[in-house]
Enzyme design. Structure first.
Site, PDB file in Angstrom:
ATOM      1  N   SER A  44      -7.461  19.380 -56.020  1.00 12.84           N
ATOM      2  CA  SER A  44      -8.340  19.039 -57.217  1.00 12.84           C
ATOM      3  C   SER A  44      -8.706  19.955 -57.919  1.00 12.84           C
ATOM      4  CB  SER A  44      -9.267  18.147 -57.059  1.00 12.84           C
ATOM      5  OG  SER A  44     -10.138  18.650 -55.838  1.00 12.84           O
ATOM      6  N   ASP A  82      -6.231  21.381 -48.216  1.00 13.10           N
ATOM      7  CA  ASP A  82      -5.058  20.874 -48.763  1.00 13.10           C
ATOM      8  C   ASP A  82      -3.679  21.757 -48.654  1.00 13.10           C
ATOM      9  OD1 ASP A  82      -5.761  18.107 -49.604  1.00 13.10           O
ATOM     10  OD2 ASP A  82      -5.892  18.650 -51.435  1.00 13.10           O
ATOM     11  N   LYS A 111      -4.302  19.152 -44.701  1.00  9.46           N
ATOM     12  CA  LYS A 111      -3.954  17.860 -45.288  1.00  9.46           C
ATOM     13  C   LYS A 111      -2.724  17.803 -46.179  1.00  9.46           C
ATOM     14  CE  LYS A 111      -6.913  15.556 -48.504  1.00  9.46           C
ATOM     15  NZ  LYS A 111      -6.021  15.619 -49.706  1.00  9.46           N
ATOM     16  N   GLU A 179      -5.981   6.888 -50.804  1.00  8.75           N
ATOM     17  CA  GLU A 179      -6.639   7.083 -52.163  1.00  8.75           C
ATOM     18  C   GLU A 179      -6.323   6.009 -52.908  1.00  8.75           C
ATOM     19  OE1 GLU A 179      -6.220  10.939 -53.799  1.00  8.75           O
ATOM     20  OE2 GLU A 179      -6.397  10.061 -55.992  1.00  8.75           O
TER      21      GLU A 179
HETATM   22  N1  MHF Z   1     -11.963  15.523 -60.838  1.00 12.18           N
HETATM   23  C1  MHF Z   1     -10.934  14.890 -60.233  1.00 12.18           C
HETATM   24  N2  MHF Z   1     -11.178  13.886 -59.343  1.00 12.18           N
HETATM   25  C2  MHF Z   1     -10.504  13.224 -58.669  1.00 12.18           C
HETATM   26  O1  MHF Z   1     -10.628  12.045 -58.062  1.00 12.18           O
HETATM   27  C3  MHF Z   1      -9.001  13.792 -58.658  1.00 12.18           C
HETATM   28  C4  MHF Z   1      -8.555  15.056 -59.300  1.00 12.18           C
HETATM   29  N3  MHF Z   1      -9.476  15.629 -60.173  1.00 12.18           N
HETATM   30  N4  MHF Z   1      -7.327  15.332 -59.536  1.00 12.18           N
HETATM   31  C5  MHF Z   1      -6.275  15.079 -58.792  1.00 12.18           C
HETATM   32  C6  MHF Z   1      -6.369  13.543 -58.276  1.00 12.18           C
HETATM   33  C7  MHF Z   1      -6.330  12.751 -59.672  1.00 12.18           C
HETATM   34  N5  MHF Z   1      -7.212  11.348 -59.341  1.00 12.18           N
HETATM   35  C8  MHF Z   1      -7.106  10.286 -60.228  1.00 12.18           C
HETATM   36  C9  MHF Z   1      -7.193  10.287 -61.339  1.00 12.18           C
HETATM   37  C10 MHF Z   1      -7.267   9.040 -62.196  1.00 12.18           C
HETATM   38  C11 MHF Z   1      -7.375   8.015 -61.556  1.00 12.18           C
HETATM   39  C12 MHF Z   1      -7.466   6.682 -62.388  1.00 12.18           C
HETATM   40  O2  MHF Z   1      -7.909   6.497 -63.400  1.00 12.18           O
HETATM   41  N6  MHF Z   1      -6.942   5.458 -61.843  1.00 12.18           N
HETATM   42  C13 MHF Z   1      -7.217   4.084 -62.485  1.00 12.18           C
HETATM   43  C14 MHF Z   1      -6.488   3.310 -61.502  1.00 12.18           C
HETATM   44  C15 MHF Z   1      -5.911   2.076 -62.502  1.00 12.18           C
HETATM   45  C16 MHF Z   1      -4.989   1.089 -61.764  1.00 12.18           C
HETATM   46  O3  MHF Z   1      -3.864   1.263 -61.286  1.00 12.18           O
HETATM   47  O4  MHF Z   1      -5.674  -0.204 -61.758  1.00 12.18           O
HETATM   48  C17 MHF Z   1      -8.633   3.720 -62.548  1.00 12.18           C
HETATM   49  O5  MHF Z   1      -9.102   2.958 -63.301  1.00 12.18           O
HETATM   50  O6  MHF Z   1      -9.378   4.281 -61.771  1.00 12.18           O
HETATM   51  C18 MHF Z   1      -7.134   7.882 -60.071  1.00 12.18           C
HETATM   52  C19 MHF Z   1      -7.185   9.047 -59.421  1.00 12.18           C
HETATM   53  C20 MHF Z   1      -7.579  11.772 -57.959  1.00 12.18           C
HETATM   54  N7  MHF Z   1      -7.849  13.071 -57.874  1.00 12.18           N
HETATM   55  C1  KIV Z   2      -9.570  13.775 -54.074  1.00  6.51           C
HETATM   56  C2  KIV Z   2      -9.075  14.357 -52.491  1.00  6.51           C
HETATM   57  C3  KIV Z   2      -8.873  13.355 -51.693  1.00  6.51           C
HETATM   58  C4  KIV Z   2      -7.960  15.478 -52.833  1.00  6.51           C
HETATM   59  O1  KIV Z   2      -6.893  15.328 -52.129  1.00  6.51           O
HETATM   60  C5  KIV Z   2      -8.444  16.687 -53.575  1.00  6.51           C
HETATM   61  O2  KIV Z   2      -9.559  16.855 -53.940  1.00  6.51           O
HETATM   62  O3  KIV Z   2      -7.464  17.117 -53.749  1.00  6.51           O
HETATM   63 MG    MG Z   3      -5.599  16.802 -52.781  1.00  6.47          MG
END
Ligand code: MHF
Ligand code: KIV
Ligand code: MG
Length: 263
Positions: A44, A82, A111, A179
């Site tokens: 991330s 990671d 990971k 996740e």
């Molecule tokens: N700043 C940051 N935070 C993170 O948690 C993160 C990153 N970057 N970069 C890599 C991934 C990307 N991630 C994400 C990004 C967006 C959603 C998201 O918006 N999910 C929708 C799900 C919608 C659905 O299927 O119902 C949500 O509403 O949360 C989830 C994980 C988690 N990781």
């Molecule tokens: C969001 C966590 C689980 C991760 O894999 C990351 O920070 O890259």
């Molecule tokens: Mg990661």
């Protein structure tokens, strides 16, 4: 220093594991002093530190640079790093070579993202002295095959996610990270594997929780997921916000339903 045994004892005792991402020595010192159990050098960092659009451009060199910085500031946390996109999917030998570099930089565990299909790599690394955390459910390095950052394991897909966790646990994984997985499924996985589980958008019944530090401090400029909570709210310092996160994870206050997904 926390080890895989510390974490396994915490699971057995029902003490929740608090994990945060961390990318530098100053935050490593602050977080370990605040009681964070595991520091994750997440890919991330591509988005939160480098300003990239996804985690795909992150290199092993990038993760090593940040892992070495975190290792210098860390007091007692376990350091998890990671394996980035492209560094481990080709073969178990390729994964071993990249994992060695992360361990030399200061990681205590690596990971990798993927289900049952990559469990043989988990086994290969574990056999050769490298503890593995298997990241399942929403695997951001596969954003283009998943078609977005979407909840995983709903409905029919639940059985495969459970099989993925069990395959890695059987292969010798010392941690499973889920996740964006429905609360009930994450609870079922947690009850069915002997190693600790960590959730991000996977409900309160996982053995521990993780968030990206920029998200929980409210400083990530992009769109954040439903599971993100800003712990700076009502706090006057970063130390206090990290302390509040640790306390809410240990007390099972975070995550509540508002920061979780249902089937
Ligand atoms: N700043 C940051 N935070 C993170 O948690 C993160 C990153 N970057 N970069 C890599 C991934 C990307 N991630 C994400 C990004 C967006 C959603 C998201 O918006 N999910 C929708 C799900 C919608 C659905 O299927 O119902 C949500 O509403 O949360 C989830 C994980 C988690 N990781
Ligand atoms: C969001 C966590 C689980 C991760 O894999 C990351 O920070 O890259
Ligand atoms: Mg990661």
């Amino acid at each position: 220093m926390h080890t895989i045994h510390t974490l396994k004892k915490m699971k057995a005792a029902g003490e929740k594991i608090a994990m945060l991402t961390c990318y530098d020595a100053s935050f490593a010192r602050l977080m370990s002093d605040a009681g964070v159990d595991v520091l994750l050098i997440g890919d991330s960092l591509g988005m939160a530190v480098q300003g990239q659009a996804s985690t795909i451009p992150v290199s092993v060199d990038d993760i090593c640079y940040h892992t070495a910085a975190v290792a210098r500031g860390n007091q007692q946390a376990l350091i998890l790093a990671d394996l980035p996109f492209g560094a481990y999917q080709q073969s178990k030998e390729q994964a071993f070579a990249a994992a060695v570099r992360l361990m030399v930089a200061g990681a205590h565990m690596v990971k990798l993202e993927g289900g049952e299909w990559i469990a043989e790599t988990t086994h290969f690394l574990q056999q050769r002295g490298i503890p593995v955390c298997a990241h399942i459910g929403l695997t951001p390095q596969s954003v283009h095959t998943l078609g977005g950052y979407k909840v995983q394991g709903r409905g029919e897909a639940a059985a495969q996610l459970l099989a993925d966790a069990q395959a890695h646990a059987q292969a010798g994984a010392d941690m499973v990270l889920m996740e964006c997985v429905p609360v009930a499924l994450a609870a079922k996985v947690t009850a069915s594997v002997s190693c600790p589980t960590i959730g991000i958008g996977a409900g309160v019944d996982c053995d521990g929780q993780v968030l990206v530090m920029h998200d929980m401090l409210g400083i990530y400029p992009g769109k954040t997921a439903k599971f993100v909570k800003n712990f700076m709210h009502n706090q006057t310092s970063i130390q206090a916000a990290v302390g509040a996160y640790v306390q809410e994870v240990k007390a099972k206050i975070f995550p509540d339903a508002e920061h979780s997904f249902t089937d």
